[in-house]
Design a protein around this motif. Sequence first.
Motif, PDB file in Angstrom:
ATOM      1  N   PHE A 192       0.840  -1.207   0.000  1.00 14.05           N
ATOM      2  CA  PHE A 192       0.000   0.000   0.000  1.00 14.05           C
ATOM      3  C   PHE A 192       0.870   1.250   0.000  1.00 14.05           C
ATOM      4  O   PHE A 192       0.626   2.193  -0.765  1.00 14.05           O
ATOM      5  CB  PHE A 192      -0.917  -0.007   1.222  1.00 14.05           C
ATOM      6  N   LEU A 193       1.903   1.257   0.839  1.00 11.58           N
ATOM      7  CA  LEU A 193       2.807   2.402   0.896  1.00 11.58           C
ATOM      8  C   LEU A 193       3.582   2.559  -0.414  1.00 11.58           C
ATOM      9  O   LEU A 193       3.757   3.676  -0.903  1.00 11.58           O
ATOM     10  CB  LEU A 193       3.779   2.233   2.072  1.00 11.58           C
ATOM     11  N   ASN A 194       4.018   1.428  -0.976  1.00 12.52           N
ATOM     12  CA  ASN A 194       4.761   1.484  -2.241  1.00 12.52           C
ATOM     13  C   ASN A 194       3.884   1.976  -3.387  1.00 12.52           C
ATOM     14  O   ASN A 194       4.331   2.748  -4.238  1.00 12.52           O
ATOM     15  CB  ASN A 194       5.329   0.101  -2.588  1.00 12.52           C
ATOM     16  N   SER A 195       2.621   1.510  -3.419  1.00 10.93           N
ATOM     17  CA  SER A 195       1.712   1.958  -4.476  1.00 10.93           C
ATOM     18  C   SER A 195       1.401   3.444  -4.330  1.00 10.93           C
ATOM     19  O   SER A 195       1.265   4.155  -5.337  1.00 10.93           O
ATOM     20  CB  SER A 195       0.424   1.133  -4.457  1.00 10.93           C
ATOM     21  N   SER A 196       1.297   3.917  -3.079  1.00 15.52           N
ATOM     22  CA  SER A 196       1.061   5.349  -2.851  1.00 15.52           C
ATOM     23  C   SER A 196       2.258   6.165  -3.339  1.00 15.52           C
ATOM     24  O   SER A 196       2.099   7.216  -3.972  1.00 15.52           O
ATOM     25  CB  SER A 196       0.828   5.611  -1.359  1.00 15.52           C
ATOM     26  N   LEU A 197       3.458   5.668  -3.058  1.00 14.62           N
ATOM     27  CA  LEU A 197       4.667   6.349  -3.519  1.00 14.62           C
ATOM     28  C   LEU A 197       4.760   6.308  -5.040  1.00 14.62           C
ATOM     29  O   LEU A 197       5.113   7.309  -5.675  1.00 14.62           O
ATOM     30  CB  LEU A 197       5.900   5.690  -2.890  1.00 14.62           C
ATOM     31  N   TYR A 236       2.283   6.135  -7.160  1.00 11.97           N
ATOM     32  CA  TYR A 236       1.291   7.077  -7.685  1.00 11.97           C
ATOM     33  C   TYR A 236       1.797   8.508  -7.574  1.00 11.97           C
ATOM     34  O   TYR A 236       1.658   9.312  -8.504  1.00 11.97           O
ATOM     35  CB  TYR A 236      -0.015   6.909  -6.912  1.00 11.97           C
ATOM     36  N   HIS A 237       2.399   8.829  -6.426  1.00 14.04           N
ATOM     37  CA  HIS A 237       2.892  10.192  -6.194  1.00 14.04           C
ATOM     38  C   HIS A 237       4.008  10.551  -7.165  1.00 14.04           C
ATOM     39  O   HIS A 237       4.076  11.684  -7.665  1.00 14.04           O
ATOM     40  CB  HIS A 237       3.405  10.307  -4.752  1.00 14.04           C
ATOM     41  N   VAL A 255       2.369   9.755 -11.361  1.00 14.74           N
ATOM     42  CA  VAL A 255       0.994  10.023 -11.778  1.00 14.74           C
ATOM     43  C   VAL A 255       0.932  10.877 -13.035  1.00 14.74           C
ATOM     44  O   VAL A 255      -0.021  10.783 -13.823  1.00 14.74           O
ATOM     45  CB  VAL A 255       0.213  10.704 -10.632  1.00 14.74           C
ATOM     46  N   SER A 277     -11.528  -2.578  -0.401  1.00 15.58           N
ATOM     47  CA  SER A 277     -10.816  -3.060   0.790  1.00 15.58           C
ATOM     48  C   SER A 277     -11.456  -4.312   1.377  1.00 15.58           C
ATOM     49  O   SER A 277     -10.748  -5.252   1.784  1.00 15.58           O
ATOM     50  CB  SER A 277     -10.757  -1.952   1.844  1.00 15.58           C
TER      51      SER A 277
END
Length: 256
Positions: A113-118, A120-121, A124, A145
């Motif tokens: 989840f953290l890696n996917s958020s990074l 995306y950031h 993107v 979820s």
Amino acid sequence: MLKLMKYEILRKQRLLYISLVIVAVIEAGIVYTLYRGGNSLAIFSILVFLLGFGGLVFILIDNIIMYSSDLTKKQGYMIFLAPRNGYQILGAKVVIGFIELIAGFLLYFILMFLNSSLFYHLHVEEKTGLLSLFLENFGDILPNSYEAFMILLALILIWFSYILTMYLAITLRKTVLSNVKFSGIISFVFFIVLVILISFIKTKIYELFGFPAFGIDFNYDKLIKGQLTASYIIDSIFILIMFFTSGYLLNKRVDL
């Protein structure tokens, strides 16, 4: 049983620290490839797979080695000489193994989840990049979820059934097959046959109720109420059968 569980945790401490260091190193590599971008994203995919599949194999091997060493090495004498029956000894290992498996899954999905958020950031704005291509092709079939949790639960039960199946194979090697030549090879073949048999039975039950035997139905509401529910029940039944069979053999026929 609580004392046995505490003992199992203490035995795993050193290995836990080593595994956390390995996870940290791989995660550092994942973050580095994300920041590099470009062709490094191919390495990112490899590291993500290594972290997930490697973690599952590690947990399986860890539980197998711990259980096997109790039945074949000196520390096993102390465990089985304690005023505990086979079900309690095996139960402590099963509970700690299940907690280890859940913790491993949760750690992996938190990191993803953290890696996917990074990801995306950082990427993107790359309209022709990997993210937009992924969302374009798979965005409509990603689970929410709750659906992801139910799929995760099914995976945990499936993998835990593998662990209990190997426990039973190891128990057979030290009980029924204790005086048989090549007992290790025979017990391993038994493990493979039992895994295939369980998969065959699950496939037939799926076909009986009209569920897809292979692949995933991306209608998640239908999947959870049908195929996954059947998987929960079948895997839980096999886990109980293998646990009580192993516990019975430990009580009656173990030969250390």
